[in-house]
Design an enzyme around this catalytic site. Structure first.
Site, mmCIF file in Angstrom:
data_model
loop_
_atom_site.group_PDB
_atom_site.id
_atom_site.type_symbol
_atom_site.label_atom_id
_atom_site.label_comp_id
_atom_site.label_asym_id
_atom_site.label_seq_id
_atom_site.Cartn_x
_atom_site.Cartn_y
_atom_site.Cartn_z
ATOM 1 N N LYS A 92 -80.698 -37.407 40.096
ATOM 2 C CA LYS A 92 -82.061 -36.715 40.512
ATOM 3 C C LYS A 92 -81.777 -35.409 41.179
ATOM 4 O O LYS A 92 -82.828 -34.432 41.058
ATOM 5 C CB LYS A 92 -82.700 -37.753 41.666
ATOM 6 C CG LYS A 92 -84.004 -37.174 42.253
ATOM 7 C CD LYS A 92 -85.249 -37.103 40.931
ATOM 8 C CE LYS A 92 -86.297 -36.432 41.690
ATOM 9 N NZ LYS A 92 -87.101 -37.536 42.528
ATOM 10 N N LYS A 114 -87.346 -31.304 51.204
ATOM 11 C CA LYS A 114 -86.289 -32.306 51.513
ATOM 12 C C LYS A 114 -85.316 -32.805 50.505
ATOM 13 O O LYS A 114 -84.300 -33.182 50.887
ATOM 14 C CB LYS A 114 -87.189 -33.683 51.914
ATOM 15 C CG LYS A 114 -86.575 -34.844 52.213
ATOM 16 C CD LYS A 114 -86.435 -35.789 51.197
ATOM 17 C CE LYS A 114 -87.611 -36.373 50.476
ATOM 18 N NZ LYS A 114 -87.133 -37.469 49.616
#
Length: 308
Positions: A182, A250
């Site tokens: 990811k 983030k």
């Protein structure tokens, strides 16, 4: 670990739990309900669960209570601290999950935390899979997400009927590998967005019609899924979020922190990722953290003295 894989999944038998019913999680959970799976949800704000309850979902009072009544529990929540609390906390999923149960974290989180959860699950004769997703809210609604799975190969395969309702899964390797994949996905996707924002700013100053430019680029090597998802939105100044800019920052923080956490032989210098993080952080600094990722064009424009 001696616990066998859970029994084969079928809508009439497998009980599914879901924690995280926001922009992505709500449509993903809704698809499972529509496919016939009995679903129990937990939400810190129960009012957010009303739509799913109207479709037949049950509501639990805590992650522990939810896990006690489910065979598979999915999470897609804010970030690593939330995952740690919800999965590993004293009232968390693993405190209630029955032997043979599976916890599947679809949050973009830390590979090291995914490995920690896997070990904790094994110690309780349970399974865990890290399976972050890519495809924005449209992919969640349409069941076209890319699901990047790490963990036990057999358990991932066992989960495939559920994954197929939400998108297409790829087995990436042992626990934590889904999260590493990811991070790679976020690096490529954000670089595409920044490239588009600079191309559009450059071309507009030169007097080009941006819609014609986009159509021309779609026929060449610059075309990408990111361009398909966000190109027209960027041109039309449609910054409604399919994923929040602040969440991408983030995600980059997680990925770049790997450089400090992992062994030397696994470290990679990521100057492009660091620059992408800085530019998307500019959105937050400008008060635009809740805009969609395509809003990064506003940062490029401000650098060029353009205010729209």
């Amino acid at each position: 670990m001696e616990t066998p894989y859970p029994s084969p999944i079928s809508p009439s038998k497998t009980r599914v739990g879901w924690i995280g019913i926001g922009l992505m999680g709500s449509p993903m959970a809704s698809r499972l309900l529509s496919a016939g799976y009995p679903l129990t949800v937990y939400a810190r704000n129960p009012s957010k669960a009303l739509r799913l309850q109207s479709q037949g979902a049950l509501l639990a009072n805590s992650p522990r209570e939810l896990a006690q009544s489910c065979d598979v529990v999915f999470t897609i929540i804010g970030g690593p601290p939330d995952v740690r609390a919800v999965v590993l906390g004293p009232d968390g999923i693993l405190s209630g999950l029955n032997p043979g149960g599976v916890t599947v974290d679809m949050t973009t989180s830390q590979s090291s935390l995914a490995q920690e959860i896997f070990k904790a699950a094994c110690s309780k004769d349970c399974w865990s899979v890290d399976a972050p997703v890519s495809g924005a809210d449209v992919g969640a609604r349409e069941g076209k997400l890319a699901i990047l799975a790490g963990g036990n190969c057999g358990v991932v395969e066992w989960l495939s009927p559920l994954f197929k309702i939400m998108g297409k899964h790829t087995y990436m390797g042992e626990a934590g590998c889904g999260q590493i994949c990811k991070t790679g996905n976020q690096i490529v996707g954000s670089a595409n967005l920044i490239g588009m924002s600079e191309a559009f700013t450059f071309a507009e100053r030169a007097g080009l019609d941006l819609k014609k430019l986009l159509a021309a680029m779609k026929g060449g090597a610059a075309e990408s899924k990111i361009m398909q998802l966000f190109g027209e939105k960027m041109i039309e100044r449609d910054f409604m979020p399919g994923g929040f800019a602040e969440y991408l920052v983030k995600d980059f923080g997680i990925g770049l922190n790997v450089v400090e956490e992992e062994e030397a032989e696994r470290v990679a210098a990521l100057p492009g990722a660091a620059l992408c993080k800085q530019l998307f952080s500019g959105m937050i600094g400008n008060g635009d953290g809740k805009l969609g990722l395509q809003g990064v064009i506003t940062v490029t424009e401000r650098i060029n003295g353009i205010n729209k």
